[in-house]
Design an enzyme around this catalytic site. Structure first.
Site, PDB file in Angstrom:
ATOM      1  N   ALA A  23      48.486 -60.226 -11.582  1.00  0.00           N
ATOM      2  CA  ALA A  23      47.502 -59.805 -12.577  1.00  0.00           C
ATOM      3  C   ALA A  23      48.177 -59.725 -13.941  1.00  0.00           C
ATOM      4  CB  ALA A  23      46.920 -58.449 -12.202  1.00  0.00           C
ATOM      5  N   SER A  25      47.841 -58.833 -17.780  1.00  0.00           N
ATOM      6  CA  SER A  25      46.967 -58.087 -18.696  1.00  0.00           C
ATOM      7  C   SER A  25      47.038 -58.638 -20.111  1.00  0.00           C
ATOM      8  CB  SER A  25      47.388 -56.624 -18.720  1.00  0.00           C
ATOM      9  OG  SER A  25      48.668 -56.504 -19.330  1.00  0.00           O
ATOM     10  N   GLY A  26      48.088 -59.390 -20.361  1.00  0.00           N
ATOM     11  CA  GLY A  26      48.327 -59.856 -21.720  1.00  0.00           C
ATOM     12  C   GLY A  26      49.472 -59.090 -22.363  1.00  0.00           C
ATOM     13  N   GLY A  27      49.940 -58.084 -21.668  1.00  0.00           N
ATOM     14  CA  GLY A  27      51.041 -57.276 -22.179  1.00  0.00           C
ATOM     15  C   GLY A  27      52.384 -57.708 -21.617  1.00  0.00           C
ATOM     16  N   VAL A  28      53.412 -57.006 -22.049  1.00  0.00           N
ATOM     17  CA  VAL A  28      54.769 -57.361 -21.662  1.00  0.00           C
ATOM     18  C   VAL A  28      55.032 -57.141 -20.177  1.00  0.00           C
ATOM     19  CG1 VAL A  28      57.121 -57.197 -22.518  1.00  0.00           C
ATOM     20  CG2 VAL A  28      55.289 -56.001 -23.710  1.00  0.00           C
ATOM     21  N   ASP A  29      54.580 -56.016 -19.688  1.00  0.00           N
ATOM     22  CA  ASP A  29      54.960 -55.624 -18.335  1.00  0.00           C
ATOM     23  C   ASP A  29      54.551 -56.650 -17.280  1.00  0.00           C
ATOM     24  OD1 ASP A  29      56.121 -53.356 -19.331  1.00  0.00           O
ATOM     25  OD2 ASP A  29      54.353 -52.097 -19.003  1.00  0.00           O
ATOM     26  N   SER A  30      53.281 -56.979 -17.281  1.00  0.00           N
ATOM     27  CA  SER A  30      52.827 -57.919 -16.257  1.00  0.00           C
ATOM     28  C   SER A  30      53.452 -59.296 -16.461  1.00  0.00           C
ATOM     29  CB  SER A  30      51.299 -58.002 -16.258  1.00  0.00           C
ATOM     30  OG  SER A  30      50.801 -58.319 -17.537  1.00  0.00           O
ATOM     31  N   CYS A 120      39.401 -47.184 -11.289  1.00  0.00           N
ATOM     32  CA  CYS A 120      39.385 -48.613 -11.579  1.00  0.00           C
ATOM     33  C   CYS A 120      40.434 -49.355 -10.765  1.00  0.00           C
ATOM     34  CB  CYS A 120      39.607 -48.838 -13.075  1.00  0.00           C
ATOM     35  SG  CYS A 120      39.769 -50.564 -13.541  1.00  0.00           S
ATOM     36  N   GLY A 144      52.127 -55.338 -13.042  1.00  0.00           N
ATOM     37  CA  GLY A 144      53.257 -54.851 -13.827  1.00  0.00           C
ATOM     38  C   GLY A 144      53.423 -53.345 -13.801  1.00  0.00           C
ATOM     39  N   CYS A 218      41.102 -48.589 -21.605  1.00  0.00           N
ATOM     40  CA  CYS A 218      40.949 -49.981 -22.000  1.00  0.00           C
ATOM     41  C   CYS A 218      39.593 -50.266 -22.616  1.00  0.00           C
ATOM     42  CB  CYS A 218      41.193 -50.895 -20.801  1.00  0.00           C
ATOM     43  SG  CYS A 218      39.938 -50.741 -19.514  1.00  0.00           S
TER      44      CYS A 218
END
Length: 377
Positions: A23, A25-30, A120, A144, A218
């Site tokens: 998955a 998310s568009g962030g760094v972690d994932s 969620c 992430g 979110c």
RNA sequence: UGGGGCGUAGCCAAGCGGCAAGGCACGGGACUUUGGAUCCCGCAUCGUAGGUUCGAACCCUACCGCCCCAG
């Protein structure tokens, strides 16, 4: 850096199952999570869930955040391209609105303080992730999150553990996951620190490497949940603000707009700060008092979800988190007669025990389970 | 008009001769996959004008404004 990657899982699941749906998310972690799996030799595909998008201009100063939400999928796509993996976007706006937004608004309207992320994760994100993984024939899913999963041979259950970075641990947000969901989950960042993740992201040339992690709810632009509720037409009948003795100190603008423990925004004058002690939908009143009055010696829980145990059949010494950003504190967990219910007795009284919030209990790094606070005792 | 009281930051409000508490609100920062939680930091020369004093928001005088009682 040791990663709970595919290699570690082969023993459990057999050898040739190295396909992982991540998955993004568009962030760094994932993004880093996906990259780490690739390094481990996994066959990785990315998926991004579209959960929410407010159409129409928000009220005050919201456009920035709103645009961010809309760009998340684009960010994720760019990350997938950088990593050289496939990427799909799944529209979950409908179920998200029906399950999460409705729950969120409903809880506030009832005078409780919801934690949408917890619901969620179970009902939307991990549910959809697993479903998609099945459709696409990926035996594993990954996110992430800073948490760890292990199979406990003695318990014969999938165990959730804290992430090793104490500042980033997100196991709290995952306590509600099912065994089914956990059994397919990989958390590649479970043993890493945020700093290490950033370093990796930079080394990999990931687009989001240095972006500041902004994590408001979110779906709430600008962190203003009250404006959000109003926009959704949540009605608010003003009522009295009273103290413990019943003296009326002022008026409130509607129960949905307050939360237990709240200090700011009361508009009251007192020698010392006043906090919301209790929200009473029955007579539409809000009880306030000083800091010392905010402490409770225990709590009652419903909707218990157990992870490390099949059932809660006796009292248990645990440490418990009453809210996401709070240290775990010692408490005695005891079953209650009602289904999936329990009581907590804190070793030391805790401040602002808010109905609606999740209580997650641990033994060391192990998540025993959690539940929703129904009442402070 | 006579008698009494009050006037401290946008608001509430301490202080009653020694360098202006606190709260609300506001601004900034930290934190951050819940919550206007939490944590930092900032934010007034005291109605005006004089006087007394080494020194006044605190004492005195006048003026301005408001409130209460009386007629």
């Amino acid at each position: 850096i040791i990663v709970t990657g595919c290699t570690g899982w082969q023993g459990v699941f057999g050898f040739n199952r190295k396909r992982v749906l991540v998955a993004l998310s568009g962030g760094v972690d994932s993004a880093v999570a996906a990259a780490l799996l690739l390094e481990k030799g996994c066959e990785v595909a990315g998926i991004t869930f579209q959960l929410w998008e407010e159409n129409g201009a928000g009220s005050s100063g919201a456009p920035y955040r709103t645009r961010r939400a809309r760009e998340a999928a684009a960010d994720a796509r760019r990350i997938a391209e950088t990593l050289g993996i496939s990427h799909t976007v799944v529209d979950l706006r409908q179920p998200f609105a029906e399950e999460i937004i409705a729950y969120f608004a409903g809880e506030y309207s009832s005078g409780r303080t919801p934690n949408p992320c917890v619901i969620c994760n179970r009902k939307i994100k991990f549910s959809a992730l697993l479903q998609k993984a099945r459709e696409l024939e990926y035996p594993y899913t990954a996110t992430g999150h800073y948490a760890r999963v292990e199979y406990g041979r003695t318990q014969k259950r999938y165990l959730l553990k804290k992430g090793l970075d104490p500042d980033k641990d997100q196991s709290y947000m995952l306590y509600n996951l099912t065994q089914e969901q956990l059994s397919h989950s990989i958390f590649p960042l479970g043993k890493m620190t945020k700093k290490e993740v950033r370093t990796r992201a930079r080394a990999l040339g990931l687009p989001a490497a240095d972006r500041k992690g902004s994590q408001e709810i979110c779906f709430i632009p600008g962190d203003d949940y009250r404006a959000f509720l109003r926009r959704r037409g949540v009605t608010a009948a003003p009522g009295p603000i009273v103290d413990r003795r019943g003296r009326v100190l002022g008026r409130h603008g509607g129960i949905p707009f307050y939360t237990v423990g709240q200090r700011r925004g009361l508009g009251l004058t007192a020698p010392r700060p006043l906090y919301v002690l209790e929200i009473r939908p029955a007579d539409n009143s809000i009880v306030v008092g000083e800091r010392e009055e905010l402490f409770s010696s225990g709590a009652e829980l419903a909707g218990l979800n157990l992870i490390a145990l099949a059932a809660l059949d006796r009292e248990l010494e645990v440490s418990v988190k009453i809210r996401y950003r709070a240290p775990a504190v010692p408490a005695l967990l005891a079953p209650l007669p009602q289904e999936r219910s329990a009581s907590l007795l804190f070793r030391e009284p805790q401040a602002a025990v808010a109905p609606g919030q999740a209580a997650v209990f641990y033994r060391d790094d192990l998540v025993i389970g959690g539940g929703t606070i129904t009442a402070a005792v």
